[in-house]
Design an enzyme around this catalytic site. Structure first.
Site, PDB file in Angstrom:
ATOM      1  N   ASP A   1     -25.980 -25.862  -5.390  1.00 40.25           N
ATOM      2  CA  ASP A   1     -27.106 -26.793  -6.058  1.00 40.25           C
ATOM      3  C   ASP A   1     -26.592 -27.983  -6.299  1.00 40.25           C
ATOM      4  O   ASP A   1     -25.301 -28.029  -7.045  1.00 40.25           O
ATOM      5  CB  ASP A   1     -28.010 -26.086  -7.027  1.00 40.25           C
TER       6      ASP A   1
ATOM      7  N   HIS B   1       6.446  -5.254 -10.026  1.00 41.60           N
ATOM      8  CA  HIS B   1       5.759  -4.456 -10.915  1.00 41.60           C
ATOM      9  C   HIS B   1       6.596  -2.964 -10.666  1.00 41.60           C
ATOM     10  O   HIS B   1       6.987  -2.484 -10.017  1.00 41.60           O
ATOM     11  CB  HIS B   1       4.427  -4.318 -10.544  1.00 41.60           C
TER      12      HIS B   1
ATOM     13  N   THR C   1       0.794  -1.306  -0.065  1.00 37.84           N
ATOM     14  CA  THR C   1      -0.021   0.094   0.171  1.00 37.84           C
ATOM     15  C   THR C   1       0.898   0.835   0.039  1.00 37.84           C
ATOM     16  O   THR C   1       0.344   2.246  -0.588  1.00 37.84           O
ATOM     17  CB  THR C   1      -0.843   0.102   1.258  1.00 37.84           C
ATOM     18  N   SER C   2       1.951   1.220   0.704  1.00 34.78           N
ATOM     19  CA  SER C   2       2.965   2.365   0.641  1.00 34.78           C
ATOM     20  C   SER C   2       3.478   2.668  -0.572  1.00 34.78           C
ATOM     21  O   SER C   2       3.886   3.896  -0.786  1.00 34.78           O
ATOM     22  CB  SER C   2       4.187   1.781   1.579  1.00 34.78           C
TER      23      SER C   2
ATOM     24  N   TYR D   1       0.283   1.883 -17.584  1.00 34.59           N
ATOM     25  CA  TYR D   1      -0.609   3.023 -17.161  1.00 34.59           C
ATOM     26  C   TYR D   1       0.157   4.426 -16.790  1.00 34.59           C
ATOM     27  O   TYR D   1       1.252   4.246 -16.584  1.00 34.59           O
ATOM     28  CB  TYR D   1      -1.560   2.471 -16.094  1.00 34.59           C
TER      29      TYR D   1
END
Ligand code: FAD
Length: 829
Positions: free
Chosen positions: A554, A231, A51-52, A264
């Site tokens: 099911d 990455h 996250t950092s 990106y």
């Protein structure tokens, strides 16, 4: 001696204070479960985990309805957060650009997903329109773009802090600088967490340790099949063209995805970030992932400039202003950051089937963190998440799918494909041949085109049947483009041959398990909605429901003995079905559940001549009186004995499912094909199976039905027995009493050439009303078929609707369900 922990007891301990762990603490406390401690090995809240480093970009569009809605939920929460009066989310819009005609088509398909799953305001843009929104983009380099106005970027660590602050106010405790080193597990249940600063007694653990997840879960013996892949992300030098931006400059330009080259780009203040997936996957072994220390943050690896050359050149071509800025002098601006990739690209969420109280929320992007955390918090506090999470279920993996070799090979492939155009029927080239049925060599000799599912190699069609297509001039014998991939006209020929004569289908991959014991019957009666207590030799189709009345699974149940039952379910869902059933067992219940999938072969012998074929190889009386529909018994096929024969058929024709010892399967195959020759038998594959089942209106779990759909809306009310008690009954009674709001409806396309693939938007009077759950061509009814849930008032026969496929609307009509043999006469022939 390090400081002791502030708390030595908490109901829930969360491992990891990245965005996932903290969002889970936020949602748990929001749902009233505030007795939570979050333990983090790094400093709070810039922990050094994934996250950092994330640039925080969110593109919400996803082929998966669940993941797309989860992304929308995340955006809604991030957008509502503030930290010290400042926003943490920037909804600047997302542009997915196309540089090939194929990508342009794909963008139309993606817009279809967005519309099906409720993202509003999307547009397809010309190059000039795209460049108007993204001013540094050279429009001459693209063919067009797909625009999502609510996509954008968030400040990852600031989001974490805002969530943590809210959770703290509700009583959650966060501790940094503490490493979880073990768990106290007794009687299959977690009792405490051990750390380098002491022990915390608890009732449950939620493991949100990101790329460290496999090591943390290994401490309790739970496999977490993910790999950490590096990455690349480069923050450019300042770009003169951005110097004039005013106001809050953190994000003003839309985020851009150039998926044809796996790149990106996003603007941040006076520079851009460029992310690159276009390099061979760089996997870091678990043992080599560092803990926080003095050096480089532990989720980073040294930047490998040689992998960035293509990304730099292509970015400079598309964004000329960035040329010469992508090799920044500050080494901290170029990074190889690690995050998690799983064998099927899904997250790993839920309580482990092996250790009670050990929960996982792993392999989740920033994009899905808040939304997924809400689902897991609901699952913990309410017993079920509100979305169907089968594709993220931690217990969906077969053991082979957690082997290091498989996890690595598949994880690398998922990294390579992260931005690829993936056809729904696209098959991986490796690893293959993991699970082979006893018929494999024979199928190969018949020219089987193999598809893989749950590791099994399954024929989709057989080249040997091509001669049956010859001379056919139907529309169905011709297809082009997207719908022609993973398809052959042979599929149609096998379908027609099964309806006209008889087909043999390899259904060995079906999930098969036996349930036995003195309490087996009461257990099954409690869990399943249909009546299970029927004479030995009966088969029943039934669903098990969640307490909200949704369909958890099911399957068919055959009663083999007073206390012995054979359950048969789909190959893809078998593993999590059995895990869920085990979870329903109560303390002291004398029930044994035995997996039989790998030890039994299974063949479907279906079609009007099935009786003639089977009669030739067995002595048993197969007449309707002696062996009626929905019954089962043992018989022999030549020397192959015993064979458990169930008179039931997914093709909607006379026929049997035949189960026998795996090692004797090949002999049974030979005998059946030999006996079938004079009756025109064909070996038929999965393609024919799908279209036969759809003509017959059989619902497929995971597509037409799931935990968000109840049996009444799904048209499965016939399989519910109101005169008994079963799990979820109360909720289902409520649906019955107020009447379902939607019903699963069968649509046929007015133009017989139209075939769609599933997930497309359905419109009525130009208004979006639903999406396609299942679709196929019906080779007998000679029409494209699609199913979808429609508001009840539209679900009536004759309603005209439209299905949007690659941006084109095709007229379709609601038709009575099922299309084929509505009275079931052929099954009972
Ligand atoms: P983490 O943030 O890694 O948190 C896990 C925490 O667990 C860590 O802080 C770790 O220290 C702690 N921990 C581990 N073991 C222990 C232990 N034994 N005891 C105590 N604590 C422990 N996603 C997007 O959606 N959009 C993007 O644009 C994007 N770009 C990315 C770019 C890069 C360069 C990277 C690296 C990732 C990117 N991602 C992106 C992915 C995203 O960042 C991650 O999927 C997400 O942050 C994972 O969050 P997490 O909380 O699971 O993991």
């Amino acid at each position: 001696m390090p400081d002791l922990l502030a708390r030595d007891r908490a109901r829930t301990v969360i491992v990891g204070a990245g965005i996932v762990g903290v969002a889970a603490a936020y949602h748990l406390s929001d749902l009233g479960e505030s007795d939570v401690v979050v333990l983090e090995q790094g400093p709070l809240f810039e922990t050094g985990g994934s996250t950092s480093h994330a640039p925080g970009i969110i593109f919400q569009t996803n082929p998966s309805r669940t993941m797309c809605r989860i992304a929308q939920d995340s955006v809604a929460l991030y957008d509502a957060l503030q930290l010290d009066g400042e926003r943490v989310w920037y909804g600047v819009g997302g542009l997915e650009v196309a540089t090939t005609p194929e990508r342009m088509q794909e963008l139309k398909r993606r817009q279809g997903f967005a519309r099906s799953w409720g993202i509003e305001g999307t547009e397809l843009l010309t190059p000039a329109e795209a460049a108007e929104r993204s001013p540094l983009l050279d429009p001459s380099t693209i063919l067009g773009a797909y625009w999502v106005p609510t996509d954008g970027a968030g400040k990852g660590v600031r989001i974490v802090e805002a969530l943590a602050r809210a959770a703290s106010e509700r009583g959650v405790t966060f501790e940094g600088g503490v490493t979880v080193t073990g768990f106290d597990v007794r009687d299959g249940r977690v009792h405490a967490v051990e750390t380098d600063r002491g022990r915390v007694e608890c009732e449950r653990v939620l493991c949100c340790a990101g790329i460290w997840g496999p090591s943390v879960a290994a401490l309790v013996g739970v496999p977490v099949p993910l790999v950490a892949v590096q990455h690349q992300l480069v923050w450019t030098e300042p770009i003169p063209e951005l110097a004039s931006l005013e106001g809050d400059t953190w994000a003003q330009h839309p985020v851009v995805r150039h998926q044809d080259l796996s790149l990106y780009m996003r603007q941040r203040d006076d520079h851009y970030g460029v992310g690159n997936y276009r390099h061979e996957p760089l996997v870091t072994a678990q043992a080599d992932i560092r803990r926080p220390g003095d050096g480089m943050q532990p989720s980073l690896m040294p930047f490998t400039p040689e992998h960035f050359d293509l990304a730099e050149a292509e970015t400079a071509r598309m964004f000329p202003a960035l040329a010469g800025t992508m090799r920044p002098s500050d080494p901290t601006r170029s990074l190889n950051g690690m995050f998690s990739f799983t064998p099927d690209a899904g997250s790993i969420v839920g309580e482990s089937a092996a250790v009670r109280g050990f929960w996982l929320c792993e392999a989740v992007w920033v994009t899905h963190a808040a939304g997924m955390a809400r689902q897991v918090a609901e699952w913990i506090t309410e017993g079920e998440p509100s979305y169907d999470l089968a594709e993220a279920d931690a217990n969906r993996f077969y053991p082979f799918q957690t082997s290091p070799a498989y996890v690595r090979a598949r994880g690398e492939q998922q990294y390579r494909e992260v931005y690829d155009i993936v056809h729904p029927l696209q098959q991986p080239s490796s690893p293959r041949d993991i699970r082979l049925t006893p018929f494999h060599e024979r199928q190969r000799a018949l020219g089987a085109e193999f598809f893989t599912g749950a590791g099994w190699e399954r024929p989709q069609w057989y080249e040997v049947n091509r001669e049956l297509v010859g001379g056919v001039t139907h529309e169905w014998a011709r297809r082009s483009g997207w719908a022609a991939r993973g398809w052959s006209p042979i599929v149609g020929a096998e379908h027609v041959a099964t309806r006209a004569r008889v087909g043999v289908f390899d259904i060995t991959p079906f999930g098969k398990f036996d349930i036995d014991g003195p309490d087996a019957l009461p257990f099954l009666e409690r869990v399943f909605a249909n009546r299970i207590d029927r004479p030995v030799g009966s088969i029943v189709y039934t669903a098990a429901l969640t307490h909200r009345g949704g369909i958890r699974l099911d399957l068919t149940i055959a009663r083999k003995g007073e206390e012995l039952f054979r359950l048969v379910t789909g190959g893809g869902s078998g593993q999590h079905d059995v895990a869920w059933l085990r979870r329903q067992l109560r303390e002291g219940e004398r029930v044994r559940i035995t997996e039989r999938t790998g030890s039994l072969f299974a063949l479907g012998l279906w079609g009007p001549r099935a009786r003639d074929v089977l009669m030739a190889v067995t002595d048993v009386d197969l007449s309707n009186d002696a062996f009626p529909y929905m019954t089962a018994r043992y018989l022999s096929i030549g020397e192959v004995s015993p064979v458990w024969a169930q008179r039931i058929s997914y093709a909607g024709e006379l026929g049997w499912e035949l189960y026998g010892q795996f090692a004797m399967g090949a002999r049974a195959w030979d005998l059946l094909l030999e006996a079938g020759r004079e009756h025109g038998i064909v070996a038929a594959g999965g393609g024919a199976f799908d279209s036969l089942r759809l003509e017959k209106g059989y619902r497929l779990w995971g597509q037409d039905i799931d935990t968000e759909r109840d049996p009444l809306s799904a048209g499965l009310g016939f399989a519910v027995r109101w005169d008994k008690d079963f799990q979820g009954k109360q909720a289902l009674e409520a649906v019955r009493d107020r009447g379902p709001a939607q019903r699963l409806a069968c649509l046929t396309f007015d133009d017989p050439r139209v075939v769609v693939m599933g997930k497309e938007p359905i419109l009525h009077d130009g208004r979006l009303v639903s999406y396609v759950t299942s679709a196929a061509f019906g080779y007998t009814v000679r029409r494209g078929i699609a199913y979808g849930y429609l508001p009840v008032e539209l679900a009536a026969e004759g309603t005209a609707v439209e299905v949007e496929y690659f941006g084109v609307r095709h007229a379709a009509t609601v038709t009575n369900d099922p299309l084929w043999d509505p009275k079931g006469e052929r099954l009972k022939a």
